[in-house]
Scaffold this active site. Structure first.
Site, PDB file in Angstrom:
ATOM      1  N   GLU A 102       0.797  -1.223   0.000  1.00 33.00           N
ATOM      2  CA  GLU A 102       0.000   0.000   0.000  1.00 33.00           C
ATOM      3  C   GLU A 102       0.835   1.282   0.000  1.00 33.00           C
ATOM      4  O   GLU A 102       0.308   2.362   0.285  1.00 33.00           O
ATOM      5  CB  GLU A 102      -0.964  -0.008   1.192  1.00 33.00           C
ATOM      6  CG  GLU A 102      -2.000  -1.122   1.093  1.00 33.00           C
ATOM      7  CD  GLU A 102      -3.194  -0.892   1.988  1.00 33.00           C
ATOM      8  OE1 GLU A 102      -4.318  -1.050   1.485  1.00 33.00           O
ATOM      9  OE2 GLU A 102      -2.994  -0.552   3.170  1.00 33.00           O
ATOM     10  N   HIS A 105      -1.422   5.268   8.337  1.00 36.43           N
ATOM     11  CA  HIS A 105      -2.587   4.509   7.872  1.00 36.43           C
ATOM     12  C   HIS A 105      -2.791   3.279   8.748  1.00 36.43           C
ATOM     13  O   HIS A 105      -1.892   2.455   8.887  1.00 36.43           O
ATOM     14  CB  HIS A 105      -2.389   4.065   6.419  1.00 36.43           C
ATOM     15  CG  HIS A 105      -3.380   3.012   5.992  1.00 36.43           C
ATOM     16  ND1 HIS A 105      -4.734   3.193   6.068  1.00 36.43           N
ATOM     17  CD2 HIS A 105      -3.202   1.753   5.500  1.00 36.43           C
ATOM     18  CE1 HIS A 105      -5.351   2.094   5.634  1.00 36.43           C
ATOM     19  NE2 HIS A 105      -4.439   1.210   5.296  1.00 36.43           N
ATOM     20  N   HIS A 107      -6.105   0.571  10.890  1.00 36.08           N
ATOM     21  CA  HIS A 107      -7.430  -0.066  10.815  1.00 36.08           C
ATOM     22  C   HIS A 107      -8.139  -0.047  12.166  1.00 36.08           C
ATOM     23  O   HIS A 107      -8.847  -0.989  12.509  1.00 36.08           O
ATOM     24  CB  HIS A 107      -7.286  -1.519  10.386  1.00 36.08           C
ATOM     25  CG  HIS A 107      -6.381  -1.748   9.232  1.00 36.08           C
ATOM     26  ND1 HIS A 107      -5.474  -2.766   9.178  1.00 36.08           N
ATOM     27  CD2 HIS A 107      -6.239  -1.079   8.065  1.00 36.08           C
ATOM     28  CE1 HIS A 107      -4.808  -2.722   8.045  1.00 36.08           C
ATOM     29  NE2 HIS A 107      -5.244  -1.706   7.353  1.00 36.08           N
ATOM     30  N   HIS A 110     -12.145  -0.574   5.585  1.00 40.90           N
ATOM     31  CA  HIS A 110     -10.710  -0.740   5.482  1.00 40.90           C
ATOM     32  C   HIS A 110      -9.979  -0.033   6.637  1.00 40.90           C
ATOM     33  O   HIS A 110      -9.265  -0.677   7.390  1.00 40.90           O
ATOM     34  CB  HIS A 110     -10.274  -0.201   4.116  1.00 40.90           C
ATOM     35  CG  HIS A 110      -8.798  -0.288   3.851  1.00 40.90           C
ATOM     36  ND1 HIS A 110      -8.256  -0.116   2.610  1.00 40.90           N
ATOM     37  CD2 HIS A 110      -7.757  -0.508   4.664  1.00 40.90           C
ATOM     38  CE1 HIS A 110      -6.935  -0.243   2.683  1.00 40.90           C
ATOM     39  NE2 HIS A 110      -6.614  -0.484   3.914  1.00 40.90           N
TER      40      HIS A 110
END
Lengths: 243, 243, 243, 243
Positions: free
Chosen positions: C82, C101, C103, C171
């Site tokens: 990613e 980033h 979750h 996500h």
């Protein structure tokens, strides 16, 4: 109580201290909470720690009380004010061998709202028979909430009746059992089941809790296997795992 | 099982013990819960710990069972009563190589209410195909809830069908996978996704969960990268990080 | 990247590794999640760990990438798939110096439901300007959810626009900032604010979140004092507190 | 403040540092939050840490302030910007001897919604008299939320009135008490009671919180027994348990 380092009584005091530390470690107790057991050799007595944070209790803190909640030999130690709830339950419930009382945040909502507490899974099967709520205000008017007299303790015992758990409005809960280990197990899973029921309430529709017959059958399994949980919990609060 | 310290079987027993401790450490298991794997050299057998708190399992506790859930060589060890749910799933699902069963509080509400469990994010993609609920009462009437016979295990396996997870009403859940690591991964993220779904239910409006096609695509990625999670979780439950 | 043990680049790699471990320690990251920073000496490059559980990242794991998300010198190390979301945001947002980033379960509900995420308190002031949601399905149809190409990364960057946080449906989320420390701070408090908003939704009535002007004023204070939080968090993930 | 290692002032600074670390350990404070006490020998002064993460505070960080919130002897140390809320409360409430201010996620919803905070159990009895909400926007318009002036501090003190807790919209809360230990106790149980009230809100029906008279009676018990909680909490944040 004189702990002479040997015999049934010393062993009981050791187990009771472990029970207190287990309930703190499992976050059923915080800085408050107390657990007791009926005297192993005298059904007219019970054992309970002096007034102390439950995480700190050792066998030397264990005192012996009559069923009138009088210390047999205080030896300068201060008992918990709320010993009366223990004494009165032991008096009215000859089947009860252990009692735990705490203020778990997850359980409190069920003493404050009309929603009945139910058994969310097999480990909480003892809740399926029903969970009464004691509102001290109904009998005693405005109070400081503390179960600080034989009268208050007796009223709590009356509300408990033949059940395993009673909720105290704006205060906490009491779990009882046919052994110290069973009372600790029930205190732990009263807490877990409460968390599950609050989460289930956030979802749509009815909750298919254990019914009374399922609860009775499943509780027998719990009582037969309580030692596995106890052994694990005990390891966490004893240095050697064999104290 | 004889663990001779070398070979595929000894390695499998070691991995299975680590899986058990991972699921306790990740709080999917509490004092109960069990995980199994299909025998690496004999598809007609499976491996599973003796009855023991999952946090304490080591390779020496691992036993070998037939698909009828009979111990091949108990050597004085007591098996879990619920081994039948493992045996019956291995028998009916040749693709399944690992099975985990626990009682996570976050998952329980979905076995108690009509709300279907859905895949809240890519790590829980395996839920997108649907999550059936097994209600033991529907087939067996009032019971003690325990999956203690081939008949009960078979009924659970039938309800699971070709899915990855089955919920057991008022009991817990079972996650299966094409490898031991995948079963552990699915047990962990069943738990996480349940927490997310309960929180999403507190907000307004519909929940845009993964659809079936997204779930299928995302699960392939999970299966390809499960080792990264496994390695991290394993480090937490092994002394050297390389046990 | 060659870490020669001295100079601005080595120092940056060390800070980036600490950022990764902080986000794991603060439970914003679990076994997954990644954080990057713009190269301190070359605005056309960024730094990011190789594919690794974020709790384990050290300076030696840090790689250098072009804004096309190509590794400058992989040296056998595997980058995160990613990385494209990082590269495309750095390309389109010259003001952004750090990107995280993850979750987090508390944040996921806001990417799944129509409820807009809002700033529940001053530490989350950066949310007051609005929090867009990226639904990969709207542009790319059914996918595996992974931001695994420049096209997908570019679409995420477009949805982010000039904001500080973008939610990715089913996500996770991305937080950006004018420094690495600010990006970490925003990732942490996006998580905290989400928890508060879910709890506030359980109560009655409207939620008096920060408005846009208050958010702008309060965020300036946050950016000026971010070092106090950073220093505390850093102490928890470094041996000496001064690594 | 000069800590000469002996006497009442040195002892007070030590206790105040312990209070700060307790509130961090009990998760009432995160990287921010501050606690103060009135000077034990001069009612026109108060003691408060320099600007520092609360988990890190030691006696050497404690500064002395006038009730105008001016440092008596800064000695190069930077005070908290929000010292004004402490100074103004000490000025207007001669009965207040300790003040704690934090941003607990569980408490924030009650400053954001119209739901009044109530006393869910005896340990939170001090809430039964009512919990006002200070909305800085009502008096000062759009701000950065920080209580950074005597005027803002005075407005907070006015909203607090004669109560024990005031909520700050989109910011946090302040708990005060007749001793440092009581202020810490109230901060902890404000947080616990908030968690209980949010959970109770998920269930059906009215909430039978403590009424004003019960709250008054129960709070007297809390104040008489606060030492038991304090001793336990202190053990967790001091090396010897007797610092």
């Amino acid at each position: 109580m004189e702990v002479d380092g040997t015999g049934e009584l010393a062993s009981a005091a050791e187990e009771l201290a472990i029970a207190s530390r287990i309930l703190a470690d499992q976050r059923v107790f915080d800085a408050a909470g107390h657990v007791s057991m009926r005297h192993p050799g005298n059904a007219g007595r019970f054992l309970m720690s002096r007034s102390l944070a439950p995480a700190l209790v050792t066998a030397a803190d264990v005192m012996e009380f009559t069923l009138e909640s009088r210390a047999c030999d205080a030896a300068g130690r201060t008992p918990f004010i709320e010993r009366y709830l223990h004494g009165e339950i032991y008096r009215k419930r000859p089947d009860v061998m252990g009692i735990a009382h705490g203020h778990s945040p997850a359980v409190l909502p069920f003493g404050l709202t009309p929603t009945p507490m139910r058994a969310m899974f097999h480990n909480a099967a003892f809740l399926a028979a029903g969970v009464p709520v004691f509102d001290i205000r109904a009998t005693f008017g405005a109070t400081d909430i503390v179960i600080s007299s034989p009268e208050r303790g007796g009223a709590v015992a009356d509300t408990l009746g033949d059940k395993s758990v009673v909720l105290l409005r704006a205060h906490g809960f009491i779990a009882v059992g046919p052994s110290l280990q069973a009372a600790v197990f029930r205190a732990v899973f009263t807490n877990v089941s409460a968390r599950v029921q609050i989460q289930a309430a956030a979802l749509q529709g009815p909750v298919a809790a254990l019914d009374v017959e399922e609860g009775s059958l499943a509780d027998a399994v719990n009582l037969a296997t309580v030692g596995r949980s106890w052994d694990l919990w005990k390891r966490r609060v004893t240095t050697t795992g064999a104290a």
